[in-house]
Write a protein that holds these residues in place. Structure first.
Motif, PDB file in Angstrom:
ATOM      1  N   GLY A 169       0.807  -1.218   0.000  1.00 32.86           N
ATOM      2  CA  GLY A 169       0.000   0.000   0.000  1.00 32.86           C
ATOM      3  C   GLY A 169       0.834   1.259   0.000  1.00 32.86           C
ATOM      4  O   GLY A 169       0.334   2.353   0.239  1.00 32.86           O
ATOM      5  N   HIS A 170       2.140   1.118  -0.299  1.00 34.21           N
ATOM      6  CA  HIS A 170       3.053   2.263  -0.300  1.00 34.21           C
ATOM      7  C   HIS A 170       3.639   2.544  -1.681  1.00 34.21           C
ATOM      8  O   HIS A 170       4.448   3.466  -1.828  1.00 34.21           O
ATOM      9  CB  HIS A 170       4.210   2.030   0.688  1.00 34.21           C
ATOM     10  N   SER A 171       3.272   1.771  -2.685  1.00 33.48           N
ATOM     11  CA  SER A 171       3.804   1.949  -4.031  1.00 33.48           C
ATOM     12  C   SER A 171       3.435   3.324  -4.580  1.00 33.48           C
ATOM     13  O   SER A 171       2.268   3.737  -4.550  1.00 33.48           O
ATOM     14  CB  SER A 171       3.255   0.850  -4.953  1.00 33.48           C
ATOM     15  N   LYS A 172       4.433   4.038  -5.106  1.00 32.57           N
ATOM     16  CA  LYS A 172       4.199   5.367  -5.665  1.00 32.57           C
ATOM     17  C   LYS A 172       3.190   5.298  -6.804  1.00 32.57           C
ATOM     18  O   LYS A 172       2.313   6.166  -6.924  1.00 32.57           O
ATOM     19  CB  LYS A 172       5.520   5.960  -6.160  1.00 32.57           C
ATOM     20  N   ASP A 173       3.298   4.275  -7.636  1.00 28.43           N
ATOM     21  CA  ASP A 173       2.398   4.135  -8.788  1.00 28.43           C
ATOM     22  C   ASP A 173       0.943   3.988  -8.354  1.00 28.43           C
ATOM     23  O   ASP A 173       0.050   4.649  -8.895  1.00 28.43           O
ATOM     24  CB  ASP A 173       2.808   2.927  -9.646  1.00 28.43           C
ATOM     25  N   ILE A 174       0.691   3.113  -7.395  1.00 27.67           N
ATOM     26  CA  ILE A 174      -0.701   2.879  -6.982  1.00 27.67           C
ATOM     27  C   ILE A 174      -1.255   4.101  -6.253  1.00 27.67           C
ATOM     28  O   ILE A 174      -2.457   4.406  -6.354  1.00 27.67           O
ATOM     29  CB  ILE A 174      -0.822   1.607  -6.102  1.00 27.67           C
ATOM     30  N   LEU A 175      -0.397   4.828  -5.543  1.00 28.02           N
ATOM     31  CA  LEU A 175      -0.860   6.028  -4.840  1.00 28.02           C
ATOM     32  C   LEU A 175      -1.169   7.155  -5.824  1.00 28.02           C
ATOM     33  O   LEU A 175      -2.049   7.980  -5.563  1.00 28.02           O
ATOM     34  CB  LEU A 175       0.181   6.477  -3.811  1.00 28.02           C
ATOM     35  N   GLU A 176      -0.480   7.178  -6.969  1.00 25.21           N
ATOM     36  CA  GLU A 176      -0.807   8.143  -8.023  1.00 25.21           C
ATOM     37  C   GLU A 176      -2.190   7.838  -8.602  1.00 25.21           C
ATOM     38  O   GLU A 176      -2.969   8.744  -8.885  1.00 25.21           O
ATOM     39  CB  GLU A 176       0.245   8.101  -9.129  1.00 25.21           C
ATOM     40  N   ILE A 177      -2.474   6.545  -8.766  1.00 21.99           N
ATOM     41  CA  ILE A 177      -3.799   6.147  -9.251  1.00 21.99           C
ATOM     42  C   ILE A 177      -4.867   6.561  -8.241  1.00 21.99           C
ATOM     43  O   ILE A 177      -5.908   7.120  -8.609  1.00 21.99           O
ATOM     44  CB  ILE A 177      -3.866   4.622  -9.477  1.00 21.99           C
ATOM     45  N   LEU A 178      -4.610   6.287  -6.964  1.00 20.21           N
ATOM     46  CA  LEU A 178      -5.563   6.643  -5.902  1.00 20.21           C
ATOM     47  C   LEU A 178      -5.848   8.143  -5.912  1.00 20.21           C
ATOM     48  O   LEU A 178      -7.013   8.565  -5.852  1.00 20.21           O
ATOM     49  CB  LEU A 178      -5.015   6.223  -4.537  1.00 20.21           C
ATOM     50  N   GLU A 179      -4.796   8.943  -5.998  1.00 19.04           N
ATOM     51  CA  GLU A 179      -4.960  10.398  -6.009  1.00 19.04           C
ATOM     52  C   GLU A 179      -5.778  10.844  -7.221  1.00 19.04           C
ATOM     53  O   GLU A 179      -6.666  11.691  -7.109  1.00 19.04           O
ATOM     54  CB  GLU A 179      -3.586  11.074  -6.028  1.00 19.04           C
ATOM     55  N   THR A 180      -5.496  10.247  -8.377  1.00 13.15           N
ATOM     56  CA  THR A 180      -6.182  10.618  -9.618  1.00 13.15           C
ATOM     57  C   THR A 180      -7.674  10.312  -9.546  1.00 13.15           C
ATOM     58  O   THR A 180      -8.509  11.161  -9.876  1.00 13.15           O
ATOM     59  CB  THR A 180      -5.564   9.866 -10.817  1.00 13.15           C
ATOM     60  N   VAL A 181      -8.025   9.111  -9.111  1.00 15.98           N
ATOM     61  CA  VAL A 181      -9.442   8.735  -9.100  1.00 15.98           C
ATOM     62  C   VAL A 181     -10.220   9.454  -7.998  1.00 15.98           C
ATOM     63  O   VAL A 181     -11.402   9.750  -8.154  1.00 15.98           O
ATOM     64  CB  VAL A 181      -9.621   7.203  -8.995  1.00 15.98           C
ATOM     65  N   LYS A 182      -9.553   9.754  -6.873  1.00 15.21           N
ATOM     66  CA  LYS A 182     -10.247  10.455  -5.794  1.00 15.21           C
ATOM     67  C   LYS A 182     -10.600  11.883  -6.214  1.00 15.21           C
ATOM     68  O   LYS A 182     -11.628  12.418  -5.787  1.00 15.21           O
ATOM     69  CB  LYS A 182      -9.391  10.459  -4.526  1.00 15.21           C
ATOM     70  N   GLU A 183      -9.754  12.489  -7.039  1.00 10.49           N
ATOM     71  CA  GLU A 183     -10.047  13.838  -7.538  1.00 10.49           C
ATOM     72  C   GLU A 183     -11.324  13.854  -8.368  1.00 10.49           C
ATOM     73  O   GLU A 183     -11.983  14.887  -8.490  1.00 10.49           O
ATOM     74  CB  GLU A 183      -8.879  14.347  -8.376  1.00 10.49           C
ATOM     75  N   GLN A 184     -11.663  12.679  -8.930  1.00  6.57           N
ATOM     76  CA  GLN A 184     -12.845  12.578  -9.795  1.00  6.57           C
ATOM     77  C   GLN A 184     -14.030  11.923  -9.093  1.00  6.57           C
ATOM     78  O   GLN A 184     -14.990  11.508  -9.734  1.00  6.57           O
ATOM     79  CB  GLN A 184     -12.470  11.797 -11.065  1.00  6.57           C
TER      80      GLN A 184
END
Length: 286
Positions: free
Chosen positions: A193-208
């Motif tokens: 749950g600390h991968s930079k890639d997956i956290l970028e996805i999380l940030e992107t979808v939460k914005e939407q």
């Protein structure tokens, strides 16, 4: 607490109620998980002082775990520590033959599934099923080894007749995430749950305003803390296999359980979709 809860070891008890704990209770929970030896050899006053908590707070937490008190917790942890030492002898060693290793790997996988089943939050799981059922689109995300799990999930859910997608390329995953909208659901898979890639996805979808479901092994990870629904796996690392590798059998099983629940809810609609898939695949067989 019910009998099922009391039959669990201390780690299982903590993990199964972790999401419901207050900040002070989580401080105590984390300390027990990370330093069980300090509980075994310490007093309630020493533990309270180290954590800057009142003795009564520590005592109440032991009661919340369904122990009679601090001494009961100490005895339980000491017993579990002895049993853990016995388990070491069941780990793979260089002197093991092929059959022995085969048996130990299977036993390890079975334990991973049993432990994960113990820590799965029933309410969170039911919410995940409902969220998937009512989503306009389902997209699964994962990087590295977790992408294999995401693609397996896609392979399952494409049979439901629901709109589902998954990508293998990291850039394509980010692009695809940027196209999701409110009403869609993102299923994010990462052991740490600390991968930079997956956290970028999380940030992107939460914005939407996209609903998020994560499958991870760590309750305090940024992915877990940022997702709407968290489903946890529990696995152990060995000399020849990392904890992340051991967790994959549990991740696959969680996706299996989500898929079967969704298909059961879809009933005739799901069965009709499955028949279409079978008919199409049949053409590929001689």
């Amino acid at each position: 607490m019910n009998q099922s809860f009391q039959n669990k070891n201390t780690q299982m008890r903590i993990r199964s109620i972790y999401s419901t704990l207050s900040d002070k209770e989580r401080l105590m929970a984390d300390f027990i998980l990370e330093h069980p030896e300090k509980i075994i050899h310490g007093t309630i006053n020493e533990i309270a002082e180290e954590l800057n908590l009142a003795d009564s707070t520590v005592f109440r937490f032991t009661k919340k775990l369904s122990y009679k008190g601090f001494q009961d917790l100490k005895i339980s942890l000491a017993t579990e520590s002895v049993n853990a030492m016995k388990d070491v002898h069941e780990k793979v060693s260089k002197s093991d033959d092929e059959k022995t290793i085969l048996e130990k790997v299977f036993c390890s996988n079975i334990k991973t599934l049993q432990d994960t089943l113990e820590v799965i939050d029933d309410i969170a799981f039911a919410r995940a099923v409902d969220t998937i059922l009512h989503a306009n689109k389902i997209e699964l995300f994962g990087f590295g080894g977790s992408n294999v799990i995401a693609m397996d999930g896609y392979h399952k859910f494409i049979r439901t007749g629901l709109t589902v997608s998954a990508q293998t390329d990291s850039h394509m995953q980010l692009i695809s995430a940027s196209q999701l909208t409110e009403g869609d659901v993102a299923v994010l898979i990462s052991h740490t749950g600390h991968s930079k890639d997956i956290l970028e996805i999380l940030e992107t979808v939460k914005e939407q305003q996209v609903a998020t479901i994560c499958i991870t092994g760590f309750t305090q990870s940024p992915l877990s803390q940022g997702s709407d629904i968290s489903l946890y796996t529990l696995s152990e690392e060995t000399d020849f296999r990392s904890e992340a590798l051991a967790s994959r059998i549990a991740q696959l099983s969680i996706l299996d359980a989500l898929y079967v629940n969704v298909m059961a809810s879809l009933d005739d609609k799901g069965q009709a979709s499955l028949q279409h898939v079978r008919k199409a695949i049949q053409k590929k067989r001689l």
